[in-house]
Design an enzyme around this catalytic site. Structure first.
Site, PDB file in Angstrom:
ATOM      1  N   TRP A 202       0.806  -1.229   0.000  1.00 61.47           N
ATOM      2  CA  TRP A 202       0.000   0.000   0.000  1.00 61.47           C
ATOM      3  C   TRP A 202       0.840   1.282   0.000  1.00 61.47           C
ATOM      4  CZ3 TRP A 202      -4.665   1.104   3.797  1.00 61.47           C
ATOM      5  CH2 TRP A 202      -5.608   1.911   3.150  1.00 61.47           C
ATOM      6  N   ASP A 203       2.149   1.202   0.231  1.00 68.60           N
ATOM      7  CA  ASP A 203       2.939   2.438   0.264  1.00 68.60           C
ATOM      8  C   ASP A 203       4.376   2.190  -0.189  1.00 68.60           C
ATOM      9  OD1 ASP A 203       3.219   5.183   0.668  1.00 68.60           O
ATOM     10  OD2 ASP A 203       3.906   4.946   2.733  1.00 68.60           O
ATOM     11  N   LEU A 204       4.546   1.406  -1.260  1.00 71.84           N
ATOM     12  CA  LEU A 204       5.899   1.059  -1.689  1.00 71.84           C
ATOM     13  C   LEU A 204       6.400   2.052  -2.733  1.00 71.84           C
ATOM     14  CD1 LEU A 204       8.106  -0.968  -1.118  1.00 71.84           C
ATOM     15  CD2 LEU A 204       7.344  -2.296  -3.074  1.00 71.84           C
TER      16      LEU A 204
END
Length: 308
Positions: A202-204
């Site tokens: 979700w936040d790479l």
């Protein structure tokens, strides 16, 4: 006997994040005692000064065998618990290794990576492909894992977004922005019946990949949920706008999108749709914060993918 509470200089970033309400201020006040508690519990020694992001304190430590690690402290909340679930499930495959954790407090003992070397250091105007290929390889490994039971799901998130759209549209002052939001919502509506079941980071993005010893590069700071891997592409597409020469943003986004979808074996049309879903999510958050116009970067990503 418990140790005297550690002397911890709370960074300004944490004070700004947690100092605005009673729960956050109470957590900050208790932080020195909590640091001492977990140093004792896990038989650790401090090995440097604490650092922080917007939401966590990270303290370098040494284990009894001399292994270097870090203690990570964060106010317990749904996202903290999801991160623990994700890290346990991945078990170090492409991501920082979780050594120990306390679920009630959200405290984690993690392998130590090189915080001074993010994947952004590999990115450049001339060779963005090298950095994006590394990121794509890590993401492929992460999303290959089925999401465990009980994790929040993209289906619920999509439904919640679609409920907010009619009201959100009315707050945008530019008719063109209103149409963008409707278009992105339509894409989500078309896909919401098949939200997927993979374990997403979700936040790479480039700054959430650090150099390591066990592997050259490893992902950090996941915010896991269950869903379609197409929903996981936007942070990488939006990484390091400064490497794009003037007028080249669309080309950079399209090149990155091609690398990511090829590496992950994704259906491109679905991946475009779920990426528009991330733009919708980001924009709804901005509107909740009082914005009355869409961020130019969100529009740029949408144009790059829709005007191919």
């Amino acid at each position: 006997m418990k140790s005297t509470p550690e002397r911890i200089a709370v960074p300004d970033t944490l004070t700004a994040t947690y100092g605005r309400d009673d729960a956050g201020r109470a957590w900050l006040a208790a932080l020195p005692a909590q640091v001492s508690e977990f140093l004792d519990r896990w038989e650790l020694r401090r090995d440097g000064e604490a650092g922080s992001g917007m939401a966590s304190l990270v303290l370098p430590v040494l284990r009894t065998d001399g292994t270097r690690a870090v203690l990570r402290f964060q106010l317990p909340k749904e996202e903290t618990d999801a991160a623990l679930v994700g890290l346990r499930t991945w078990n170090g495959d492409g991501v920082v290794q979780l050594i120990a954790h306390d679920r009630a407090s959200g405290v984690m003992l993690l392998e130590r990576l090189d915080a001074s070397r993010t994947l952004a250091s590999l990115a450049s105007v001339a060779d963005d492909d090298a950095a994006m290929t590394v990121l794509a390889g890590l993401l492929r490994r992460l999303v290959s894992v089925p999401a465990p039971e009980g994790l929040r799901g993209l289906g619920d998130i999509a439904a919640g977004m679609l409920e907010q759209v009619p009201s959100a549209v009315t707050t945008l002052s530019d008719p063109a922005d209103q149409q963008h939001l409707r278009t992105w919502a339509s894409a989500v509506a078309d896909l919401s019946g098949e939200p997927g079941d993979r374990l997403l980071h979700w936040d790479l993005h480039y700054d959430n990949v650090l150099a390591g010893e066990r592997e050259p590069w490893l992902a950090i700071d996941p915010e896991p949920l269950a869903g379609d891997p197409g929903f996981d592409l936007w942070p990488a597409l939006d990484s390091r706008w400064d490497i794009a020469a003037p007028g080249e943003a669309h080309r950079v986004v399209r090149r990155r999108f091609d690398l990511l979808t090829d590496a992950l074996g994704l259906d491109r049309e679905r991946a475009v749709g779920w990426t528009l879903g991330r733009l919708l999510q980001n924009s709804l958050w901005d509107i909740e914060d009082g914005e009355t116009a869409l961020a130019p970067s969100q529009i740029a990503v949408a144009e790059a993918l829709l005007l191919r």
